[in-house]
Design a protein around this motif. Structure first.
Motif, PDB file in Angstrom:
ATOM      1  N   UNK A  35      -1.756 -49.291  -0.109  1.00 11.21           N
ATOM      2  CA  UNK A  35      -2.324 -48.662   1.088  1.00 11.21           C
ATOM      3  C   UNK A  35      -1.207 -47.890   1.777  1.00 11.21           C
ATOM      4  N   UNK A  36      -1.239 -46.554   1.738  1.00 15.84           N
ATOM      5  CA  UNK A  36      -0.133 -45.771   2.294  1.00 15.84           C
ATOM      6  C   UNK A  36       0.050 -45.967   3.795  1.00 15.84           C
ATOM      7  N   UNK A  37       1.313 -45.932   4.199  1.00 13.03           N
ATOM      8  CA  UNK A  37       1.676 -45.989   5.619  1.00 13.03           C
ATOM      9  C   UNK A  37       2.595 -44.794   5.878  1.00 13.03           C
ATOM     10  N   UNK A  38       2.043 -43.674   6.386  1.00 18.93           N
ATOM     11  CA  UNK A  38       2.861 -42.472   6.596  1.00 18.93           C
ATOM     12  C   UNK A  38       3.941 -42.704   7.652  1.00 18.93           C
ATOM     13  N   UNK A  45      15.498 -35.629  -5.442  1.00 14.63           N
ATOM     14  CA  UNK A  45      14.513 -36.210  -6.356  1.00 14.63           C
ATOM     15  C   UNK A  45      13.197 -36.389  -5.624  1.00 14.63           C
ATOM     16  N   UNK A  46      12.115 -36.276  -6.379  1.00 12.66           N
ATOM     17  CA  UNK A  46      10.784 -36.550  -5.825  1.00 12.66           C
ATOM     18  C   UNK A  46      10.078 -37.531  -6.739  1.00 12.66           C
ATOM     19  N   UNK A  47       9.214 -38.350  -6.144  1.00 10.37           N
ATOM     20  CA  UNK A  47       8.368 -39.224  -6.934  1.00 10.37           C
ATOM     21  C   UNK A  47       7.026 -38.546  -7.119  1.00 10.37           C
ATOM     22  N   UNK A  48       6.582 -38.462  -8.367  1.00  8.75           N
ATOM     23  CA  UNK A  48       5.236 -37.979  -8.667  1.00  8.75           C
ATOM     24  C   UNK A  48       4.399 -39.248  -8.868  1.00  8.75           C
ATOM     25  N   UNK A  49       3.753 -39.746  -7.783  1.00  2.17           N
ATOM     26  CA  UNK A  49       3.080 -41.042  -7.851  1.00  2.17           C
ATOM     27  C   UNK A  49       1.677 -40.904  -8.418  1.00  2.17           C
ATOM     28  N   UNK A  50       1.393 -41.674  -9.451  1.00  2.00           N
ATOM     29  CA  UNK A  50       0.111 -41.623 -10.141  1.00  2.00           C
ATOM     30  C   UNK A  50      -0.599 -42.961  -9.971  1.00  2.00           C
ATOM     31  N   UNK A  51      -1.870 -42.896  -9.662  1.00  2.00           N
ATOM     32  CA  UNK A  51      -2.654 -44.115  -9.465  1.00  2.00           C
ATOM     33  C   UNK A  51      -3.948 -43.976 -10.255  1.00  2.00           C
ATOM     34  N   UNK A 104       9.339 -45.108  -0.339  1.00  2.00           N
ATOM     35  CA  UNK A 104       9.176 -46.282   0.535  1.00  2.00           C
ATOM     36  C   UNK A 104       9.295 -45.868   1.992  1.00  2.00           C
ATOM     37  N   UNK A 105      10.249 -44.981   2.283  1.00  2.00           N
ATOM     38  CA  UNK A 105      10.443 -44.529   3.657  1.00  2.00           C
ATOM     39  C   UNK A 105       9.287 -43.658   4.142  1.00  2.00           C
ATOM     40  N   UNK A 106       8.820 -42.747   3.291  1.00  2.00           N
ATOM     41  CA  UNK A 106       7.843 -41.748   3.733  1.00  2.00           C
ATOM     42  C   UNK A 106       6.404 -42.236   3.718  1.00  2.00           C
ATOM     43  N   UNK A 107       6.037 -43.029   2.697  1.00  2.00           N
ATOM     44  CA  UNK A 107       4.623 -43.426   2.594  1.00  2.00           C
ATOM     45  C   UNK A 107       4.434 -44.937   2.489  1.00  2.00           C
ATOM     46  N   UNK A 108       5.513 -45.703   2.688  1.00  2.00           N
ATOM     47  CA  UNK A 108       5.405 -47.158   2.669  1.00  2.00           C
ATOM     48  C   UNK A 108       5.104 -47.737   1.300  1.00  2.00           C
ATOM     49  N   UNK A 109       5.579 -47.073   0.240  1.00  2.00           N
ATOM     50  CA  UNK A 109       5.317 -47.540  -1.124  1.00  2.00           C
ATOM     51  C   UNK A 109       6.451 -48.466  -1.572  1.00  2.00           C
ATOM     52  N   UNK A 110       6.190 -49.766  -1.703  1.00  2.00           N
ATOM     53  CA  UNK A 110       7.250 -50.676  -2.156  1.00  2.00           C
ATOM     54  C   UNK A 110       7.680 -50.338  -3.572  1.00  2.00           C
TER      55      UNK A 110
END
Length: 198
Positions: A132-135, A40-46, A93-99
């Motif tokens: 704020x992303x955290x790679x 699965x992938x998240x398609x994150x929209x902001x 959450x693991x890859x870009x720090x998105x809670x």
């Protein structure tokens, strides 16, 4: 539209066929009984003053698989995941720090088959303000965003090809600035563009 993601919600709700890396290669003969790994992938929209944007990652050049490629946050569905949505949120959450608490799930659609043997479910989610992303250093080289309007305009896509496993394979590309977005990521975005154009 007041909500720039209204068109996304409408597109997700429409029926559509599953996609695959073989869509532009109709002569491909796939082995019967092949076993595909669920992912699965998240398609994150902001959203912001400049409109809606899609968050993407550039994979680390040190990775064994797909080094330096542009991708959505995501990966295989583990036994401990409750399903595609849970897996996509965990990977983001693991890859870009998105809670995960900062993501409103908009929906999913049919899985995308990749040439590497995965069935990838796209999960669409709206990110709440202030992210704020955290790679993750070992896996993600860069986190960036592109305008939703760019990757949902069919005119921005082209078809290219290369030799893969001694066979010429064609695929979608949707370049943006220095970023070469292609393969499964571009195919999922192209499916979104097609649905939004309906």
């Amino acid at each position: 539209m007041d909500d720039p993601l209204t068109a996304i919600r409408q597109a997700i709700s429409r029926p559509g066929r599953e996609t695959s890396d073989y869509d532009l290669n109709p002569g491909t003969v796939l082995p019967e009984g092949r076993v595909l790994k669920p992912a699965a992938v998240l398609v994150p929209l902001i959203t912001g003053a400049g409109g809606a944007r899609v968050i993407l990652t550039k994979r680390s050049s040190r990775l064994k698989h797909h080094p330096g490629q542009i991708a959505f946050p995501g990966g295989k569905i583990d036994d401990t995941d409750a399903g595609p949505i849970d897996a996509a949120l965990r990977e983001a959450e693991e890859e870009i720090g998105l809670p995960r608490r900062d993501v409103e799930i908009l929906g999913t659609w049919g899985a995308h088959e990749t040439v590497t043997g995965f069935m990838v479910t796209p999960v669409f989610g709206q990110i709440r303000d202030g992210f704020a992303p955290v790679p993750e250093e070992g896996e993600v080289e860069e986190v960036f965003s592109v305008p939703l309007s760019h990757v949902t305009d069919p005119a921005h896509f082209c078809i290219e090809g290369r030799i893969w496993r001694e066979v010429r394979r064609r695929y979608y590309v949707v370049p943006y600035g220095p970023y070469y977005i292609w393969g499964a990521t571009a195919r999922i975005l192209r499916a979104l563009a097609d649905r939004m154009a309906e």
